[in-house]
Write a protein that holds these residues in place. Sequence first.
Motif, PDB file in Angstrom:
ATOM      1  N   GLY A 203       5.798 -12.896  -4.689  1.00  0.00           N
ATOM      2  CA  GLY A 203       7.167 -13.161  -5.114  1.00  0.00           C
ATOM      3  C   GLY A 203       7.750 -12.178  -6.101  1.00  0.00           C
ATOM      4  O   GLY A 203       8.777 -12.463  -6.733  1.00  0.00           O
ATOM      5  N   GLU A 204       7.145 -11.017  -6.247  1.00  0.00           N
ATOM      6  CA  GLU A 204       7.725 -10.009  -7.134  1.00  0.00           C
ATOM      7  C   GLU A 204       9.053  -9.525  -6.551  1.00  0.00           C
ATOM      8  O   GLU A 204       9.212  -9.464  -5.324  1.00  0.00           O
ATOM      9  N   PRO A 205      10.023  -9.197  -7.415  1.00  0.00           N
ATOM     10  CA  PRO A 205      11.348  -8.802  -6.921  1.00  0.00           C
ATOM     11  C   PRO A 205      11.317  -7.488  -6.152  1.00  0.00           C
ATOM     12  O   PRO A 205      10.902  -6.457  -6.689  1.00  0.00           O
ATOM     13  N   GLY A 206      11.733  -7.534  -4.910  1.00  0.00           N
ATOM     14  CA  GLY A 206      11.730  -6.359  -4.054  1.00  0.00           C
ATOM     15  C   GLY A 206      11.847  -6.808  -2.607  1.00  0.00           C
ATOM     16  O   GLY A 206      12.005  -8.001  -2.323  1.00  0.00           O
ATOM     17  N   SER A 207      11.739  -5.893  -1.671  1.00  0.00           N
ATOM     18  CA  SER A 207      11.893  -6.231  -0.253  1.00  0.00           C
ATOM     19  C   SER A 207      10.754  -5.640   0.560  1.00  0.00           C
ATOM     20  O   SER A 207      10.651  -4.418   0.687  1.00  0.00           O
ATOM     21  N   ILE A 208       9.897  -6.511   1.119  1.00  0.00           N
ATOM     22  CA  ILE A 208       8.796  -6.031   1.937  1.00  0.00           C
ATOM     23  C   ILE A 208       9.307  -5.492   3.265  1.00  0.00           C
ATOM     24  O   ILE A 208       8.720  -4.554   3.831  1.00  0.00           O
ATOM     25  N   GLY A 209      10.427  -6.053   3.777  1.00  0.00           N
ATOM     26  CA  GLY A 209      11.005  -5.532   5.006  1.00  0.00           C
ATOM     27  C   GLY A 209      11.483  -4.100   4.821  1.00  0.00           C
ATOM     28  O   GLY A 209      11.281  -3.237   5.690  1.00  0.00           O
ATOM     29  N   ARG A 210      12.113  -3.849   3.677  1.00  0.00           N
ATOM     30  CA  ARG A 210      12.597  -2.494   3.384  1.00  0.00           C
ATOM     31  C   ARG A 210      11.428  -1.528   3.177  1.00  0.00           C
ATOM     32  O   ARG A 210      11.543  -0.334   3.466  1.00  0.00           O
TER      33      ARG A 210
ATOM     34  N   LEU B 290       1.779  -3.482  -1.652  1.00  0.00           N
ATOM     35  CA  LEU B 290       3.165  -3.955  -1.666  1.00  0.00           C
ATOM     36  C   LEU B 290       3.322  -5.247  -0.865  1.00  0.00           C
ATOM     37  O   LEU B 290       4.191  -6.072  -1.181  1.00  0.00           O
ATOM     38  N   CYS B 291       2.476  -5.427   0.139  1.00  0.00           N
ATOM     39  CA  CYS B 291       2.462  -6.722   0.831  1.00  0.00           C
ATOM     40  C   CYS B 291       2.033  -7.814  -0.141  1.00  0.00           C
ATOM     41  O   CYS B 291       2.567  -8.931  -0.135  1.00  0.00           O
ATOM     42  N   GLY B 292       1.059  -7.488  -1.004  1.00  0.00           N
ATOM     43  CA  GLY B 292       0.646  -8.432  -2.037  1.00  0.00           C
ATOM     44  C   GLY B 292       1.793  -8.752  -2.981  1.00  0.00           C
ATOM     45  O   GLY B 292       1.970  -9.902  -3.409  1.00  0.00           O
ATOM     46  N   ALA B 293       2.602  -7.732  -3.313  1.00  0.00           N
ATOM     47  CA  ALA B 293       3.768  -7.956  -4.171  1.00  0.00           C
ATOM     48  C   ALA B 293       4.754  -8.895  -3.501  1.00  0.00           C
ATOM     49  O   ALA B 293       5.337  -9.784  -4.151  1.00  0.00           O
TER      50      ALA B 293
ATOM     51  N   VAL C  79       3.115  -4.270  -7.717  1.00  0.00           N
ATOM     52  CA  VAL C  79       3.863  -3.010  -7.593  1.00  0.00           C
ATOM     53  C   VAL C  79       3.246  -1.956  -8.505  1.00  0.00           C
ATOM     54  O   VAL C  79       3.095  -0.789  -8.122  1.00  0.00           O
ATOM     55  N   GLY C  80       2.869  -2.358  -9.708  1.00  0.00           N
ATOM     56  CA  GLY C  80       2.197  -1.437 -10.617  1.00  0.00           C
ATOM     57  C   GLY C  80       0.891  -0.938 -10.020  1.00  0.00           C
ATOM     58  O   GLY C  80       0.551   0.242 -10.144  1.00  0.00           O
ATOM     59  N   ALA C  81       0.156  -1.847  -9.367  1.00  0.00           N
ATOM     60  CA  ALA C  81      -1.096  -1.445  -8.721  1.00  0.00           C
ATOM     61  C   ALA C  81      -0.828  -0.412  -7.629  1.00  0.00           C
ATOM     62  O   ALA C  81      -1.595   0.549  -7.472  1.00  0.00           O
ATOM     63  N   ALA C  82       0.254  -0.601  -6.880  1.00  0.00           N
ATOM     64  CA  ALA C  82       0.620   0.365  -5.835  1.00  0.00           C
ATOM     65  C   ALA C  82       0.970   1.721  -6.453  1.00  0.00           C
ATOM     66  O   ALA C  82       0.619   2.780  -5.910  1.00  0.00           O
ATOM     67  N   GLN C  83       1.646   1.686  -7.592  1.00  0.00           N
ATOM     68  CA  GLN C  83       1.996   2.932  -8.275  1.00  0.00           C
ATOM     69  C   GLN C  83       0.736   3.653  -8.764  1.00  0.00           C
ATOM     70  O   GLN C  83       0.603   4.874  -8.591  1.00  0.00           O
ATOM     71  N   TYR C  84      -0.179   2.907  -9.353  1.00  0.00           N
ATOM     72  CA  TYR C  84      -1.418   3.525  -9.830  1.00  0.00           C
ATOM     73  C   TYR C  84      -2.254   4.048  -8.658  1.00  0.00           C
ATOM     74  O   TYR C  84      -2.908   5.090  -8.781  1.00  0.00           O
ATOM     75  N   TRP C  85      -2.242   3.332  -7.541  1.00  0.00           N
ATOM     76  CA  TRP C  85      -2.997   3.776  -6.370  1.00  0.00           C
ATOM     77  C   TRP C  85      -2.440   5.102  -5.836  1.00  0.00           C
ATOM     78  O   TRP C  85      -3.195   6.032  -5.566  1.00  0.00           O
TER      79      TRP C  85
END
Length: 241
Positions: free
Chosen positions: A143-150, A136-139, A96-102
């Motif tokens: 198993g990072e807390p969050g929802s890939i469907g959302r 985010l698919c990687g997240a 998720v952090g990587a997605a934020q930095y991207w």
Amino acid sequence: MPVVTVVVALLAGLVAGAASRPLIFARAVPRGEPNRRACPTCAAAYPSPGLGGWLRATTGRCPSCHEKIGPAAGLAEVLTGAAFAALGAAGATGWVGAAQYWLLACGAVLTVIDLMVHRLPDVLTFPVSAGTLLLLCGAGLSGEPGSIGRVFTAAAVVTAFYLVLVLAGMGMGDVKLGPAVGALLGWSSWAAVFRGVFAGFVLAAAIALVLMLTGKATRKSHLAFGPYMVVGALAVSALSS
């Protein structure tokens, strides 16, 4: 958050900002005009070849005729470096952090271009959305807390919302940035989606009001909205992570 993390993030942001200069120079042209590859004054190649040419580009001047060219000296570097440091201080980690930095790295480039010529080039909006979704698919897989469907649902909803606003004057570049904004916010919650999108409009309205009060804009002036989309999304995402 350890100071070393913030320092590393700051340095990475400075490098990313410097590396973005040629892209900003090439793409910060009015819609319909060809990308720039040389100084408009002396026609010298920009940036000049090699590491030295890349470093000279950070001065914001042509290496041959020394005319101002591209963003002002330090603008891209300081903007990206400070934003990276802030994200590092907020504790951005993992996929998720990587997605934020991207989103931040691409968003900083888009911000400068949007402020200069009021457009968000497809060459950046498509990769920022694709990269955000992929990370985010990687997240989700890790198993990072969050929802890939959302993530995918919010990306579609936010994009559709911005598409409707095209009727009110929103640019298609903003719409194409919508999937990245919706996806990043959707990872946390629907409340984050609402707050992040709303924050973008609040920031834009506040800046527009200041510009009008200072006589630098009128009610008919066009305001670059992309920067506020990115800032609102990242701020809410960082606080929600």
